[in-house]
Write an enzyme that holds these catalytic residues in place. Structure first.
Site, PDB file in Angstrom:
ATOM      1  N   ASN A  67       0.848  -1.192   0.000  1.00 45.35           N
ATOM      2  CA  ASN A  67       0.000   0.000   0.000  1.00 45.35           C
ATOM      3  C   ASN A  67       0.880   1.237   0.000  1.00 45.35           C
ATOM      4  O   ASN A  67       1.974   1.231   0.566  1.00 45.35           O
ATOM      5  CB  ASN A  67      -0.891   0.015   1.249  1.00 45.35           C
ATOM      6  CG  ASN A  67      -1.784   1.255   1.304  1.00 45.35           C
ATOM      7  OD1 ASN A  67      -2.365   1.643   0.274  1.00 45.35           O
ATOM      8  ND2 ASN A  67      -1.891   1.893   2.465  1.00 45.35           N
ATOM      9  N   HIS A  97       0.730   5.074   1.319  1.00 45.16           N
ATOM     10  CA  HIS A  97      -0.061   5.871   2.252  1.00 45.16           C
ATOM     11  C   HIS A  97       0.533   7.274   2.349  1.00 45.16           C
ATOM     12  O   HIS A  97       1.735   7.416   2.594  1.00 45.16           O
ATOM     13  CB  HIS A  97      -0.077   5.201   3.626  1.00 45.16           C
ATOM     14  CG  HIS A  97      -0.880   5.962   4.627  1.00 45.16           C
ATOM     15  ND1 HIS A  97      -2.258   5.983   4.589  1.00 45.16           N
ATOM     16  CD2 HIS A  97      -0.507   6.751   5.651  1.00 45.16           C
ATOM     17  CE1 HIS A  97      -2.694   6.764   5.573  1.00 45.16           C
ATOM     18  NE2 HIS A  97      -1.656   7.229   6.231  1.00 45.16           N
ATOM     19  N   SER A 114       4.589   6.987   2.523  1.00 47.25           N
ATOM     20  CA  SER A 114       5.185   5.710   2.909  1.00 47.25           C
ATOM     21  C   SER A 114       4.626   4.589   2.034  1.00 47.25           C
ATOM     22  O   SER A 114       3.442   4.589   1.708  1.00 47.25           O
ATOM     23  CB  SER A 114       4.843   5.373   4.370  1.00 47.25           C
ATOM     24  OG  SER A 114       5.178   6.426   5.236  1.00 47.25           O
ATOM     25  N   ASP A 172      -2.849   0.442   7.922  1.00 45.65           N
ATOM     26  CA  ASP A 172      -1.657   1.294   7.750  1.00 45.65           C
ATOM     27  C   ASP A 172      -0.576   0.976   8.787  1.00 45.65           C
ATOM     28  O   ASP A 172       0.267   1.831   9.093  1.00 45.65           O
ATOM     29  CB  ASP A 172      -2.025   2.792   7.805  1.00 45.65           C
ATOM     30  CG  ASP A 172      -2.959   3.198   6.684  1.00 45.65           C
ATOM     31  OD1 ASP A 172      -2.817   2.672   5.570  1.00 45.65           O
ATOM     32  OD2 ASP A 172      -3.850   4.037   6.922  1.00 45.65           O
TER      33      ASP A 172
HETATM   34  N1  NHR Z   1      -6.663  -2.951   5.033  1.00 46.92           N
HETATM   35  C1  NHR Z   1      -5.840  -3.522   5.920  1.00 46.92           C
HETATM   36  N2  NHR Z   1      -6.266  -4.610   6.563  1.00 46.92           N
HETATM   37  N3  NHR Z   1      -4.607  -3.032   6.190  1.00 46.92           N
HETATM   38  C2  NHR Z   1      -4.177  -1.922   5.574  1.00 46.92           C
HETATM   39  O1  NHR Z   1      -2.966  -1.473   5.843  1.00 46.92           O
HETATM   40  C3  NHR Z   1      -5.013  -1.262   4.624  1.00 46.92           C
HETATM   41  C4  NHR Z   1      -6.272  -1.829   4.377  1.00 46.92           C
HETATM   42  C5  NHR Z   1      -7.156  -1.221   3.472  1.00 46.92           C
HETATM   43  C6  NHR Z   1      -6.801  -0.053   2.844  1.00 46.92           C
HETATM   44  C7  NHR Z   1      -5.267   1.874   2.487  1.00 46.92           C
HETATM   45  C8  NHR Z   1      -5.450   2.933   3.589  1.00 46.92           C
HETATM   46  C9  NHR Z   1      -4.603   4.187   3.352  1.00 46.92           C
HETATM   47  O2  NHR Z   1      -3.531   4.132   2.732  1.00 46.92           O
HETATM   48  C10 NHR Z   1      -5.569   0.541   3.100  1.00 46.92           C
HETATM   49  C11 NHR Z   1      -4.661  -0.071   3.976  1.00 46.92           C
HETATM   50  C12 NHR Z   1      -9.203   3.433   3.453  1.00 46.92           C
HETATM   51  C13 NHR Z   1      -9.495   3.843   4.742  1.00 46.92           C
HETATM   52  C14 NHR Z   1     -10.916   4.116   5.187  1.00 46.92           C
HETATM   53  O3  NHR Z   1     -11.151   4.613   6.276  1.00 46.92           O
HETATM   54  C15 NHR Z   1      -8.449   3.967   5.644  1.00 46.92           C
HETATM   55  C16 NHR Z   1      -7.146   3.655   5.247  1.00 46.92           C
HETATM   56  C17 NHR Z   1      -6.881   3.244   3.941  1.00 46.92           C
HETATM   57  C18 NHR Z   1      -7.920   3.133   3.053  1.00 46.92           C
HETATM   58  N4  NHR Z   1     -11.942   3.786   4.335  1.00 46.92           N
HETATM   59  C19 NHR Z   1     -13.356   3.936   4.609  1.00 46.92           C
HETATM   60  C20 NHR Z   1     -13.990   2.548   4.923  1.00 46.92           C
HETATM   61  O4  NHR Z   1     -14.981   2.537   5.663  1.00 46.92           O
HETATM   62  C21 NHR Z   1     -14.093   4.473   3.417  1.00 46.92           C
HETATM   63  C22 NHR Z   1     -13.597   5.794   2.987  1.00 46.92           C
HETATM   64  C23 NHR Z   1     -14.089   6.189   1.583  1.00 46.92           C
HETATM   65  O5  NHR Z   1     -14.688   5.361   0.883  1.00 46.92           O
HETATM   66  O6  NHR Z   1     -13.813   7.324   1.190  1.00 46.92           O
HETATM   67  O7  NHR Z   1     -13.525   1.523   4.379  1.00 46.92           O
HETATM   68  O8  NHR Z   1      -4.951   5.263   3.865  1.00 46.92           O
HETATM   69  C1  GAR Z   2      -2.739   8.880  -3.311  1.00 40.70           C
HETATM   70  O1  GAR Z   2      -2.295  10.122  -2.867  1.00 40.70           O
HETATM   71  C2  GAR Z   2      -2.612   7.852  -2.227  1.00 40.70           C
HETATM   72  O2  GAR Z   2      -1.495   8.054  -1.410  1.00 40.70           O
HETATM   73  C3  GAR Z   2      -3.865   8.067  -1.465  1.00 40.70           C
HETATM   74  O3  GAR Z   2      -4.850   8.366  -2.410  1.00 40.70           O
HETATM   75  C4  GAR Z   2      -4.244   8.936  -3.561  1.00 40.70           C
HETATM   76  C5  GAR Z   2      -4.649   8.135  -4.771  1.00 40.70           C
HETATM   77  O4  GAR Z   2      -4.355   8.828  -5.932  1.00 40.70           O
HETATM   78  N1  GAR Z   2      -4.236   6.906  -0.739  1.00 40.70           N
HETATM   79  C6  GAR Z   2      -5.044   6.934   0.296  1.00 40.70           C
HETATM   80  O5  GAR Z   2      -5.437   7.969   0.780  1.00 40.70           O
HETATM   81  C7  GAR Z   2      -5.438   5.578   0.812  1.00 40.70           C
HETATM   82  N2  GAR Z   2      -6.404   5.759   1.829  1.00 40.70           N
HETATM   83  P1  GAR Z   2      -4.424   8.108  -7.343  1.00 40.70           P
HETATM   84  O6  GAR Z   2      -5.776   7.429  -7.456  1.00 40.70           O
HETATM   85  O7  GAR Z   2      -4.305   9.235  -8.330  1.00 40.70           O
HETATM   86  O8  GAR Z   2      -3.284   7.151  -7.429  1.00 40.70           O
END
Ligand code: NHR
Ligand code: GAR
Length: 214
Positions: free
Chosen positions: A117, A119, A146, A155
């Site tokens: 991922n 982040h 990261s 994360d």
């Molecule tokens: N899942 C696991 N188990 N572990 C990780 O490290 C993950 C993961 C799923 C996604 C990406 C993450 C980021 O880089 C990621 C890492 C979505 C949310 C979130 O709150 C948080 C972190 C990340 C991705 N999503 C909401 C939900 O209820 C919806 C938000 C929306 O749709 O806009 O899933 O930040």
């Molecule tokens: C990126 O900035 C990534 O780091 C972030 O969303 C953007 C995606 O852009 N990821 C998250 O926030 C995960 N929760 P992209 O669709 O243009 O690659």
């Protein structure tokens, strides 16, 4: 026996998960096209229909699949379809590139060590959402991005590499996001290339680069 040179037999199969514009996906497509990654993008999967990342996939002639989480009754049902689809492409690596759905530990576990991922924060700072806003609110002087292995903890998996950006007084959430995204587009293809050439590995919950723990 004559071997094809266009698709090497040891070329890693990559499945990319997106939810949005797919600019990181584009950086990966470009890196594969330039021969910088010893791999091929076997498929792109989005949990959101109509996003620009799907157009990028189609333009690059990569199979693009939509699995809309709203069509499923709960996270488990969505994830069952997601894993079935991922597995149908027999990937060596799964790349979350702006993928916005939290994934259950049951889903993540079989892919541990082969899912990455990106982040937009300097982990362990600012896990979760709205990272640019939080960095600004806290008056941070530096911020960044990261890449980490995905584990059950959101994360929270082992960090592989980071890039920093300076935060200026004039920065807004938008300008900071742009600066960070430029770094993302350099960093993510580099880390994916390391994984595909087996320089990057995951053992017992730890990341290793050229055999050294990170
Ligand atoms: N899942 C696991 N188990 N572990 C990780 O490290 C993950 C993961 C799923 C996604 C990406 C993450 C980021 O880089 C990621 C890492 C979505 C949310 C979130 O709150 C948080 C972190 C990340 C991705 N999503 C909401 C939900 O209820 C919806 C938000 C929306 O749709 O806009 O899933 O930040
Ligand atoms: C990126 O900035 C990534 O780091 C972030 O969303 C953007 C995606 O852009 N990821 C998250 O926030 C995960 N929760 P992209 O669709 O243009 O690659």
């Amino acid at each position: 026996m004559i071997q094809s040179t266009s698709v090497e037999s040891n070329s890693a199969r990559i499945v990319v998960l997106i939810s949005g514009s797919g600019s990181n996906l584009q950086a990966l497509i470009d890196a594969v096209d330039m021969g910088a990654i010893n791999g091929e993008i076997a498929a792109v999967i989005s949990n959101k229909p109509g996003v620009y990342g799907l157009d990028r996939a189609k333009k690059a002639e990569i199979p693009a699949v939509v699995i809309d989480h709203r069509d499923y009754d709960g996270r488990a049902a969505f994830e069952a379809e997601l894993s079935k689809t991922i597995n149908s492409f027999s990937p060596d690596l799964i790349v979350l590139a702006g993928f916005m759905r939290i994934l259950n530990s049951e889903f993540v576990q079989p892919y541990e060590g082969k899912m990455l991922n990106i982040h937009p924060s300097l982990l362990p700072k600012y896990k979760g959402l709205h990272t640019h806003r939080r960095a600004l609110e806290n008056g941070d002087k530096e911020h960044g991005v990261s890449v980490h292995f995905v584990t059950a903890e959101l994360d929270g998996g082992p960090v592989i590499a980071q890039r920093k950006v300076k935060v200026e007084n004039s920065d807004t959430e938008q300008s900071l996001q742009e600066k960070v995204r430029q770094q993302e587009h350099q960093l993510y293809p580099e880390v994916v290339a390391w994984f595909c050439s087996k320089r990057l590995e995951y053992k017992n919950g730890q990341a290793f680069f050229d055999g050294e723990a990170l």
